[in-house]
Design an enzyme around this catalytic site. Structure first.
Site, mmCIF file in Angstrom:
data_model
loop_
_atom_site.group_PDB
_atom_site.id
_atom_site.type_symbol
_atom_site.label_atom_id
_atom_site.label_comp_id
_atom_site.label_asym_id
_atom_site.label_seq_id
_atom_site.Cartn_x
_atom_site.Cartn_y
_atom_site.Cartn_z
ATOM 1 N N LYS A 1 10.160 -5.051 -10.389
ATOM 2 C CA LYS A 1 9.838 -3.634 -10.169
ATOM 3 C C LYS A 1 10.718 -2.748 -11.033
ATOM 4 O O LYS A 1 11.949 -2.896 -11.013
ATOM 5 C CB LYS A 1 10.102 -3.269 -8.709
ATOM 6 C CG LYS A 1 8.879 -3.279 -7.828
ATOM 7 C CD LYS A 1 9.315 -3.010 -6.410
ATOM 8 C CE LYS A 1 8.320 -2.198 -5.648
ATOM 9 N NZ LYS A 1 8.758 -2.017 -4.241
HETATM 10 O O1 G3P Z 1 6.165 0.445 -0.817
HETATM 11 C C1 G3P Z 1 7.161 1.417 -0.999
HETATM 12 C C2 G3P Z 1 7.749 1.708 0.340
HETATM 13 O O2 G3P Z 1 8.742 0.782 0.674
HETATM 14 C C3 G3P Z 1 8.186 3.101 0.519
HETATM 15 O O3 G3P Z 1 7.794 3.420 1.780
HETATM 16 O O4 G3P Z 1 7.676 4.729 3.805
HETATM 17 O O5 G3P Z 1 9.755 4.795 2.392
HETATM 18 O O6 G3P Z 1 7.683 5.906 1.631
HETATM 19 P P1 G3P Z 1 8.271 4.787 2.438
#
Ligand code: G3P
Length: 216
Positions: A84
């Site tokens: 990534k």
């Molecule tokens: O897939 C990316 C994720 O881990 C971010 O999620 O909920 O922190 O926006 P969030």
């Protein structure tokens, strides 16, 4: 659409892998930070023993040269590692250089179609627009997934659109409907996707009737 688990928790991965619906795993520094100091490499290798599919591990370097070196290191851990890299100027150069040498890149922190398009042109294997974080700032995150899918498919880019930052079960349905190639979800979404009170009460009623019918 494939389902990936967005977690670095080996317990959660083991728990849900047995359902046969998990095709890959995505991790990031925030998810790893919840794992009590486990080595990133050890955790990726543990995951690789449970899930036979792409496992994203994220770079934390900030220059293209450092990103390429870090990506080579992450990719050397296991053949299923996808690296990534966040999308910015240094990231884009690193995406191109890594992709040219056969390292599969998942471009992360995508918030616009232009970012996605540039990453696809540079050779990224996956594009990860963050749906929930766009919703958080009053922008339709799923619309970005739809746009990215259309661009990738209309122009034949090799990249797959991976809907990330999904927060609830309807996000998963919507991602499937707009043609996302992958949805990565927090493990807690699986029971939420699975459960329905009418299924539970239906099972209960069948069991009661089975007793009446002498089947149990
Ligand atoms: O897939 C990316 C994720 O881990 C971010 O999620 O909920 O922190 O926006 P969030």
């Amino acid at each position: 659409m494939q389902l990936f688990l967005d977690t670095a928790s080996i317990d959660e991965i083991r728990k849900y892998a047995r359902y046969g619906v998990v095709s890959g795993v995505t991790t990031n520094p925030s998810l790893l930070a919840k794992e009590g100091g486990v080595s990133y490499r050890e955790r990726i290798l543990e995951i690789a023993e449970v899930v036979d599919g792409p496992i994203s591990a994220e770079c934390v370097s900030r220059t293209a040269d450092e990103l390429v070196a870090e990506a080579r290191e992450l990719a050397s851990w296991h053949p299923n590692v996808v690296v990534k890299i966040p999308i910015d100027e240094e990231g884009l150069e690193a995406i191109h250089r890594c992709s040219r040498e056969g390292i599969r890149i998942n471009t992360t922190l995508i918030f616009t179609a232009n970012q996605a398009m540039l990453a696809a042109m540079a050779g990224a294997a996956y594009l990860s627009p963050f749906v929930g974080r766009l919703d958080d700032v009053s922008t339709d995150g799923m619309e970005l997934i739809r746009t990215c899918v259309e661009i990738v498919e209309r122009h034949g880019y090799g990249a797959r659109v991976l809907a990330a930052s999904l927060r609830h079960p309807m996000h998963v349905v919507q991602a499937a409907l707009v043609g996302a190639h992958v949805a990565t979800i927090p493990p807690t979404l699986i029971p939420q996707m699975l459960k329905h009170p009418l299924t539970d009460s239906g099972i209960h009623r069948f069991l009661e009737d089975a007793k009446t019918a002498g089947l149990l």
